[in-house]
Design a protein around this motif. Structure first.
Motif, PDB file in Angstrom:
ATOM      1  N   ALA A  28       0.869  -1.186   0.000  1.00 54.55           N
ATOM      2  CA  ALA A  28       0.000   0.000   0.000  1.00 54.55           C
ATOM      3  C   ALA A  28       0.903   1.232   0.000  1.00 54.55           C
ATOM      4  N   GLU A  29       0.388   2.317  -0.584  1.00 50.61           N
ATOM      5  CA  GLU A  29       1.183   3.556  -0.604  1.00 50.61           C
ATOM      6  C   GLU A  29       0.647   4.556   0.417  1.00 50.61           C
ATOM      7  N   LEU A  30       1.554   5.003   1.279  1.00 49.81           N
ATOM      8  CA  LEU A  30       1.229   6.092   2.206  1.00 49.81           C
ATOM      9  C   LEU A  30       1.861   7.353   1.660  1.00 49.81           C
ATOM     10  N   ASP A  31       1.055   8.194   1.056  1.00 51.47           N
ATOM     11  CA  ASP A  31       1.551   9.457   0.515  1.00 51.47           C
ATOM     12  C   ASP A  31       1.428  10.458   1.659  1.00 51.47           C
ATOM     13  N   ILE A  32       2.575  10.896   2.174  1.00 48.95           N
ATOM     14  CA  ILE A  32       2.566  11.725   3.388  1.00 48.95           C
ATOM     15  C   ILE A  32       3.206  13.079   3.102  1.00 48.95           C
ATOM     16  N   TRP A  33       2.614  14.121   3.634  1.00 50.82           N
ATOM     17  CA  TRP A  33       3.205  15.464   3.521  1.00 50.82           C
ATOM     18  C   TRP A  33       2.829  16.275   4.747  1.00 50.82           C
ATOM     19  N   HIS A  34       3.755  17.106   5.206  1.00 51.60           N
ATOM     20  CA  HIS A  34       3.422  17.930   6.375  1.00 51.60           C
ATOM     21  C   HIS A  34       4.317  19.162   6.461  1.00 51.60           C
ATOM     22  N   ALA A  35       3.902  20.091   7.307  1.00 51.27           N
ATOM     23  CA  ALA A  35       4.644  21.341   7.505  1.00 51.27           C
ATOM     24  C   ALA A  35       5.905  21.072   8.326  1.00 51.27           C
ATOM     25  N   ASP A  36       6.833  21.999   8.248  1.00 53.16           N
ATOM     26  CA  ASP A  36       8.062  21.883   9.035  1.00 53.16           C
ATOM     27  C   ASP A  36       7.866  22.484  10.433  1.00 53.16           C
ATOM     28  N   ASP A  37       8.966  22.653  11.148  1.00 58.73           N
ATOM     29  CA  ASP A  37       8.906  23.136  12.529  1.00 58.73           C
ATOM     30  C   ASP A  37       8.519  24.618  12.615  1.00 58.73           C
ATOM     31  N   ASP A  38       8.446  25.284  11.460  1.00 62.59           N
ATOM     32  CA  ASP A  38       7.947  26.659  11.434  1.00 62.59           C
ATOM     33  C   ASP A  38       6.518  26.733  10.905  1.00 62.59           C
ATOM     34  N   GLY A  39       5.941  25.570  10.571  1.00 65.93           N
ATOM     35  CA  GLY A  39       4.572  25.564  10.065  1.00 65.93           C
ATOM     36  C   GLY A  39       4.473  25.815   8.562  1.00 65.93           C
ATOM     37  N   TYR A  40       5.588  25.647   7.842  1.00 67.51           N
ATOM     38  CA  TYR A  40       5.590  25.912   6.392  1.00 67.51           C
ATOM     39  C   TYR A  40       5.765  24.627   5.584  1.00 67.51           C
ATOM     40  N   TYR A  41       5.113  24.612   4.392  1.00 65.25           N
ATOM     41  CA  TYR A  41       5.159  23.451   3.500  1.00 65.25           C
ATOM     42  C   TYR A  41       6.143  23.674   2.364  1.00 65.25           C
ATOM     43  N   SER A  42       6.935  22.644   2.037  1.00 60.17           N
ATOM     44  CA  SER A  42       7.786  22.735   0.842  1.00 60.17           C
ATOM     45  C   SER A  42       6.899  22.894  -0.386  1.00 60.17           C
ATOM     46  N   GLY A  43       7.402  23.636  -1.357  1.00 59.62           N
ATOM     47  CA  GLY A  43       6.639  23.878  -2.585  1.00 59.62           C
ATOM     48  C   GLY A  43       5.738  25.101  -2.477  1.00 59.62           C
ATOM     49  N   PHE A  44       5.555  25.607  -1.263  1.00 58.79           N
ATOM     50  CA  PHE A  44       4.626  26.718  -1.056  1.00 58.79           C
ATOM     51  C   PHE A  44       5.227  27.839  -0.214  1.00 58.79           C
ATOM     52  N   ALA A  45       6.475  27.666   0.184  1.00 62.81           N
ATOM     53  CA  ALA A  45       7.159  28.690   0.961  1.00 62.81           C
ATOM     54  C   ALA A  45       8.577  28.795   0.394  1.00 62.81           C
ATOM     55  N   PRO A  46       9.144  29.990   0.389  1.00 66.87           N
ATOM     56  CA  PRO A  46      10.477  30.132  -0.192  1.00 66.87           C
ATOM     57  C   PRO A  46      11.527  29.425   0.667  1.00 66.87           C
TER      58      PRO A  46
ATOM     59  N   ALA B  73      -1.215  21.355  14.677  1.00 65.29           N
ATOM     60  CA  ALA B  73      -0.182  20.592  13.963  1.00 65.29           C
ATOM     61  C   ALA B  73      -0.792  19.309  13.413  1.00 65.29           C
ATOM     62  N   HIS B  74      -0.387  18.938  12.194  1.00 63.05           N
ATOM     63  CA  HIS B  74      -0.981  17.741  11.588  1.00 63.05           C
ATOM     64  C   HIS B  74      -0.078  17.125  10.545  1.00 63.05           C
ATOM     65  N   LEU B  75      -0.264  15.817  10.351  1.00 65.18           N
ATOM     66  CA  LEU B  75       0.328  15.094   9.222  1.00 65.18           C
ATOM     67  C   LEU B  75      -0.782  14.916   8.202  1.00 65.18           C
ATOM     68  N   HIS B  76      -0.460  15.121   6.927  1.00 67.92           N
ATOM     69  CA  HIS B  76      -1.415  14.805   5.862  1.00 67.92           C
ATOM     70  C   HIS B  76      -1.083  13.430   5.301  1.00 67.92           C
ATOM     71  N   LEU B  77      -2.117  12.650   4.996  1.00 67.06           N
ATOM     72  CA  LEU B  77      -1.902  11.330   4.403  1.00 67.06           C
ATOM     73  C   LEU B  77      -2.925  11.004   3.351  1.00 67.06           C
ATOM     74  N   MET B  78      -2.452  10.346   2.311  1.00 67.73           N
ATOM     75  CA  MET B  78      -3.345   9.711   1.354  1.00 67.73           C
ATOM     76  C   MET B  78      -2.886   8.256   1.360  1.00 67.73           C
ATOM     77  N   VAL B  79      -3.784   7.344   1.662  1.00 66.92           N
ATOM     78  CA  VAL B  79      -3.402   5.932   1.723  1.00 66.92           C
ATOM     79  C   VAL B  79      -4.132   5.210   0.604  1.00 66.92           C
ATOM     80  N   ARG B  80      -3.369   4.523  -0.272  1.00 66.74           N
ATOM     81  CA  ARG B  80      -4.014   3.888  -1.428  1.00 66.74           C
ATOM     82  C   ARG B  80      -3.394   2.528  -1.713  1.00 66.74           C
TER      83      ARG B  80
END
Ligand code: DHB
Ligand code: FE
Length: 282
Positions: free
Chosen positions: A151-169, A221-228
């Motif tokens: 199964a694939e766990l597609d996981i993404w989350h903010a860093d320790d400053d609350g910012y996401y890669s791809g959306f913050a410089p 604070a949260h982890l994002h997941l898509m499980v497929r």
């Protein structure tokens, strides 16, 4: 010669990146039948008309709202705004027909095609990535309890400053994102850092509305997941942290009691949180 500068993400930056990511997802726009458009569009307009009557909305207020709506569009903030204030109800309706692990909103910061990683892996991170190390482990099973291998766990989350890669410089692409593939027993063990709470950018139209209304702009604070997995219905969800700030007042109203992790320090001092996912066939 370069100077070291700290760049703070701007609403315009994260808003337009979120708009670009939404368009790039190349979704086939569904052909909504006219009866359905009639029913739903009419109901939405009725709600707006009702608010105006009930609250004696004036011309200056109407024009202020028009200006604000234009600003949201020009700032590319529709994905941010809709995912924070509306998506949770769409998810609630989808959940009516879903068994297994509870879902939650996807939000605007998902990016597809991240690095595939084995069942035991560290998410891509910067050298010395700030934050408390976190080991997140568990198993993927189907509703009968059978482990789901590969199964694939597609996981993404903010860093320790609350910012996401791809959306913050200044954050490398792919940072704290990955697609972890479960082993033969459906297991995974992911090393990452604990994310910080997320704040909606305060300098854009969404942030201005929140400030003008006297609300707060925080998500816990949260982890994002898509499980497929092939043959199973994909779960899109989020996991939160017991005792975390904003858990009871999420601006996006996307928390559920079943989705709260309780991380404990392991012997090596890192935090360890466990969670098992249950997929339904479909
Ligand atoms: C938004 C951001 C998130 O990280 C999230 O999980 C949901 C919504 C937003 O800014 O819209
Ligand atoms: Fe998020």
């Amino acid at each position: 010669m370069t100077t070291t500068e700290h760049h703070t993400p701007t609403a315009a930056g994260s808003g337009s990146s979120a708009s670009a990511a939404f368009r790039a997802a190349a979704r086939t726009t569904q052909d909504v039948p006219p009866e359905r458009v009639d029913t739903v569009a009419r109901a939405v307009l009725r709600g707006v008309h009702q608010a105006i009557r009930e609250h004696d909305v004036t011309y200056p207020e109407f024009q202020a709202a028009k200006q604000w709506l234009m600003d949201v569009g020009e700032g590319g903030e529709w994905p941010l705004f809709l995912d924070v204030f509306v998506e949770h109800v769409v998810e609630e309706v989808a959940a009516r027909t879903q068994d297994g692990t509870k879902g939650s909103i996807q939000g605007p910061y998902y990016l597809p095609d991240q690095e595939k990683l084995p069942w035991q892996a560290s998410l891509p991170m910067r050298p010395g990535e700030k934050g408390t190390p976190l080991v997140f482990a568990g198993q993927v099973r189907d509703v009968d309890g059978t482990p789901v291998a590969a199964a694939e766990l597609d996981i993404w989350h903010a860093d320790d400053d609350g910012y996401y890669s791809g959306f913050a410089p200044d954050i490398p692409d792919g940072n704290l994102r990955g697609v972890v593939v479960t082993d033969g027993q459906g297991r995974f063990e992911i090393t990452t850092v604990r994310p910080a709470p997320y704040q909606i950018p305060t300098d854009g139209p969404t942030g201005k509305l929140i400030a003008a209304a006297g609300w707060h702009a925080w998500r816990p604070a949260h982890l994002h997941l898509m499980v497929r997995a092939p043959g199973y219905r994909t779960i899109t969800t989020q996991l939160y942290f017991q005792g975390g700030e904003w858990l009871d007042s999420d601006v996006a109203e996307a928390t559920k009691p079943e989705l709260v992790l309780d991380p404990r320090p392991q012997e090596d001092g890192r935090l360890r949180a466990t969670y098992d996912f249950v997929l339904e066939r479909g």
